[in-house]
Design a protein around this motif. Sequence first.
Motif, PDB file in Angstrom:
ATOM      1  N   TYR A  99       0.796  -1.229   0.000  1.00 42.56           N
ATOM      2  CA  TYR A  99       0.000   0.000   0.000  1.00 42.56           C
ATOM      3  C   TYR A  99       0.826   1.275   0.000  1.00 42.56           C
ATOM      4  CZ  TYR A  99      -3.526  -3.438   1.186  1.00 42.56           C
ATOM      5  OH  TYR A  99      -4.349  -4.539   1.185  1.00 42.56           O
ATOM      6  N   PRO A 148     -11.633   3.848 -10.832  1.00 38.18           N
ATOM      7  CA  PRO A 148     -10.242   4.144 -10.459  1.00 38.18           C
ATOM      8  C   PRO A 148     -10.152   5.076  -9.247  1.00 38.18           C
ATOM      9  CG  PRO A 148     -10.874   5.350 -12.433  1.00 38.18           C
ATOM     10  CD  PRO A 148     -12.029   4.452 -12.113  1.00 38.18           C
ATOM     11  N   GLY A 149      -9.025   4.965  -8.528  1.00 41.42           N
ATOM     12  CA  GLY A 149      -8.723   5.907  -7.462  1.00 41.42           C
ATOM     13  C   GLY A 149      -8.973   5.400  -6.057  1.00 41.42           C
ATOM     14  N   TRP A 150      -9.745   4.306  -5.933  1.00 40.23           N
ATOM     15  CA  TRP A 150     -10.119   3.863  -4.583  1.00 40.23           C
ATOM     16  C   TRP A 150      -9.171   2.819  -4.009  1.00 40.23           C
ATOM     17  CZ3 TRP A 150     -13.264   7.318  -2.935  1.00 40.23           C
ATOM     18  CH2 TRP A 150     -14.258   7.858  -3.756  1.00 40.23           C
ATOM     19  N   THR A 151      -8.390   2.159  -4.859  1.00 40.47           N
ATOM     20  CA  THR A 151      -7.577   1.040  -4.369  1.00 40.47           C
ATOM     21  C   THR A 151      -6.081   1.416  -4.351  1.00 40.47           C
ATOM     22  OG1 THR A 151      -7.367   0.108  -6.584  1.00 40.47           O
ATOM     23  CG2 THR A 151      -9.232  -0.655  -5.262  1.00 40.47           C
ATOM     24  N   ALA A 199      -2.123   2.256  -3.314  1.00 40.50           N
ATOM     25  CA  ALA A 199      -1.510   3.335  -2.537  1.00 40.50           C
ATOM     26  C   ALA A 199      -2.310   4.634  -2.665  1.00 40.50           C
ATOM     27  CB  ALA A 199      -0.074   3.553  -3.014  1.00 40.50           C
ATOM     28  N   GLU A 200      -2.831   4.879  -3.856  1.00 40.13           N
ATOM     29  CA  GLU A 200      -3.610   6.103  -4.084  1.00 40.13           C
ATOM     30  C   GLU A 200      -4.846   6.130  -3.175  1.00 40.13           C
ATOM     31  OE1 GLU A 200      -5.150   6.313  -8.049  1.00 40.13           O
ATOM     32  OE2 GLU A 200      -5.967   8.342  -7.788  1.00 40.13           O
ATOM     33  N   GLY A 201      -5.498   4.998  -3.067  1.00 42.83           N
ATOM     34  CA  GLY A 201      -6.687   4.915  -2.218  1.00 42.83           C
ATOM     35  C   GLY A 201      -6.381   5.248  -0.768  1.00 42.83           C
ATOM     36  N   VAL A 233      -3.847   7.142   0.407  1.00 40.94           N
ATOM     37  CA  VAL A 233      -3.508   8.567   0.539  1.00 40.94           C
ATOM     38  C   VAL A 233      -4.787   9.424   0.550  1.00 40.94           C
ATOM     39  CG1 VAL A 233      -2.418  10.528  -0.623  1.00 40.94           C
ATOM     40  CG2 VAL A 233      -1.216   8.330  -0.470  1.00 40.94           C
ATOM     41  N   THR A 234      -5.689   9.136  -0.388  1.00 39.88           N
ATOM     42  CA  THR A 234      -6.906   9.969  -0.426  1.00 39.88           C
ATOM     43  C   THR A 234      -7.809   9.672   0.766  1.00 39.88           C
ATOM     44  OG1 THR A 234      -7.928   8.402  -1.957  1.00 39.88           O
ATOM     45  CG2 THR A 234      -6.888  10.311  -2.927  1.00 39.88           C
TER      46      THR A 234
END
Lengths: 440, 440
Positions: free
Chosen positions: B187, B396-399, B401-403, B405-406
């Motif tokens: 992650y 996209p965007g929820w899983t 490392a990005e997920g 951070v957000t």
Amino acid sequence: MGTALLTDRYELTMLQGALADGTADRRCVFEVFTRRLPSWRRYGVLAGTGRVLDAIEKFRFDEDELAWLERESVVDARTLDFLSTYRFTGDVRGYAEGEVFFPSSPVMVVEGSFAEAVLLETVILSILNYDSAVASAASRMTSAAVGRPCLEMGSRRAHEEAAVAAARAAVVAGFAGTSNLEAGRRYGVKTIGTAAHAFTLLHDDEEEAFRAQIASSGTGTTLLVDTYDVTRGVELAVKVAGTGLGGVRLDSGDLGVQAVEVRKQLDALGATGTSITVTSDLDEYAIASLAAVPVDSYGVGTKLVVGSGAPTCGMVYKLVAREDSSGTLAPVAKASTSKTSVGGRKTAARQLDEDGRAIAEVVVTGRDEAVAAWAPASETMRPLLVDLVTGGEVLPGWTGAEGVVTAAARHEASRDELPRGARRLSTGEVAVPTTSLVLD
Amino acid sequence: MGTALLTDRYELTMLQGALADGTADRRCVFEVFTRRLPSWRRYGVLAGTGRVLDAIEKFRFDEDELAWLERESVVDARTLDFLSTYRFTGDVRGYAEGEVFFPSSPVMVVEGSFAEAVLLETVILSILNYDSAVASAASRMTSAAVGRPCLEMGSRRAHEEAAVAAARAAVVAGFAGTSNLEAGRRYGVKTIGTAAHAFTLLHDDEEEAFRAQIASSGTGTTLLVDTYDVTRGVELAVKVAGTGLGGVRLDSGDLGVQAVEVRKQLDALGATGTSITVTSDLDEYAIASLAAVPVDSYGVGTKLVVGSGAPTCGMVYKLVAREDSSGTLAPVAKASTSKTSVGGRKTAARQLDEDGRAIAEVVVTGRDEAVAAWAPASETMRPLLVDLVTGGEVLPGWTGAEGVVTAAARHEASRDELPRGARRLSTGEVAVPTTSLVLD
């Protein structure tokens, strides 16, 4: 997937330091033990040993893992090189899985070079702490159930992989089966389960749902009768399935009151062989309170997988002896104000009276060679440590489905050996005291 | 490994019954919510959403799994055939990860055929219940730490895979890093860790150990100074590393008293920039009690990974609406004496005052089309449900490392929006009441 990164970073940092200054090869003895039990527990149950042995076998660093460690500068090139061929070649002894334990019991002893043995700390403790927490809770539940089957249904209240381990640990401590399919596949334990409220609600009415379930699973199935009205649900269940209905399940309300009423109703309808399963926030106390109620089996969820008040054991992995600069194995121990421990290799035995009842947990310490070679001189001292891994090879019989079956049998025998008071649910002293025997 | 068998057996039994009687295709809405929070919590923190989406993508039955299901006669041939091509093609909406929640908040809504949606129950609940339990505890800890970094170090006290999830959930709720290497790799969260008592004990004396660590990791490292005598340990640490020593760690004793003494000693030695990390059975209350003590960071273990008194959330996955035999989506709910729920699709918004402070959790119910289409008319109603999976595709965007951070940023914003009293550690009411808005 391997298990090598299921590890605290400092294990690798320590390895790097020890490789650099030449101490990494020092022979070491690490010991797993707990300092205390929860105040309301009279014994603990060791579980997870089979999983630990699997984890040790899979403790290898693959290329992706090494590349990540390098990219993140977790360790230096020399350490990466060591990790790339890592394989545990030492020895592991321990209490056999299912055995009961007490404060200071040396439930696992890992011997090898510092480099090889220190890396295993995190994954060994993760497994033993969780699995033993569940088994220790489960044993009180199966004890309180006095022979009625307990069924594990807590998967949804635990991490999805912890759920598989919890099902396994529950069976070690006497549970008859689990709802968890992966536990069935991985460890050969019996799986159970028929329907939830969603199945009834999916249908236009309860009768359609019951008919669908009977058509699909036969009259031997268990119907969930509390979606709308329990009395009507039971009546309908027998109407649809006939008096040969396998069982009904109650999942809400006052289970004690309802079970008595449902039993009467079933008997009056002629369904005298239809069993009653109760589920709904059961723990060992709720199970004990239902002892006089006509219930046939208990489905236990949340309280089991979270260890019924003690979601982890306090097991630690301590360096107790290591070679010094002269090559002599010497006892070591933290010595500051708290969290102290007793240095030196240990072994253990359970002291029994003439009737075979446990009267003490004997932890043996002293001169290393004497402890390593110790065998009890009397039949009233049952030795507790067995060989699990020798020269890096996991010995047969401890893992897989076989390991679970033998652990469950061992737990039953080990619990039966305890003084009668050990099964009390009330807060109190541990079942037997831990004493020490010092060899020289 | 896939996730399909991380499932209760009754999900498959229900599927078999529904395939046989034609109800398996009925469109269904399942809702995840909790009925209550622990009495001492004023809000919950949703975590695990990113992991749920990964699990849905990996929810496939492979040949070995199907062969096992067949061999064990878990389901019939028709059901096996369905499972062999299973893939979730429905929709998932939910609270964004990191968002706070309250009793009855519809934190996740799964819509699809009964067959597709019922199978996901167990793994969705396993993930959300565990991860949210950890994040809810972690948020109170980071709140009590008032800006000082909290570091996750509890891997050894949780199941080895739960440990990875716990590290992730802790970071969602504001932790600055973790000791868990796999969490770092999987992650992208920061990993930390230097040495344990074993490293000091491995060496012939403490000075050799400190020299080895400094040589290997540089003077910026953190030395563990409580193996023998803290005062001597600190003196030695500065002697070996110089006044540029990065930090010292205290892992036992009365941390408050010791930290004050150690700070004075470090300052007197000229090591004014050397930080102090404390670790040892910390929880939110212990952290709060150290607020006035010169401590620089907190390492939190056991209490974090076991949810600090609440090792699981009580989240359930309930069928709230389904097509009836006429093809109309109709609300459904269990109606017997307890564990009742409110039928029908729901959505939710957080009602804010003019200053942007939360004053209510608004759960919207009513006519299905109206609820599905509902959008708040006012800027003081912040909508809470977002699209996560559409037509089986994870957005996209929820899983990854990005997920994480957000989610961490969202948690901070969501917590900041709560009334000030929400951060109290004492037992009391939830931070904002849940109210309902009925559309027609």
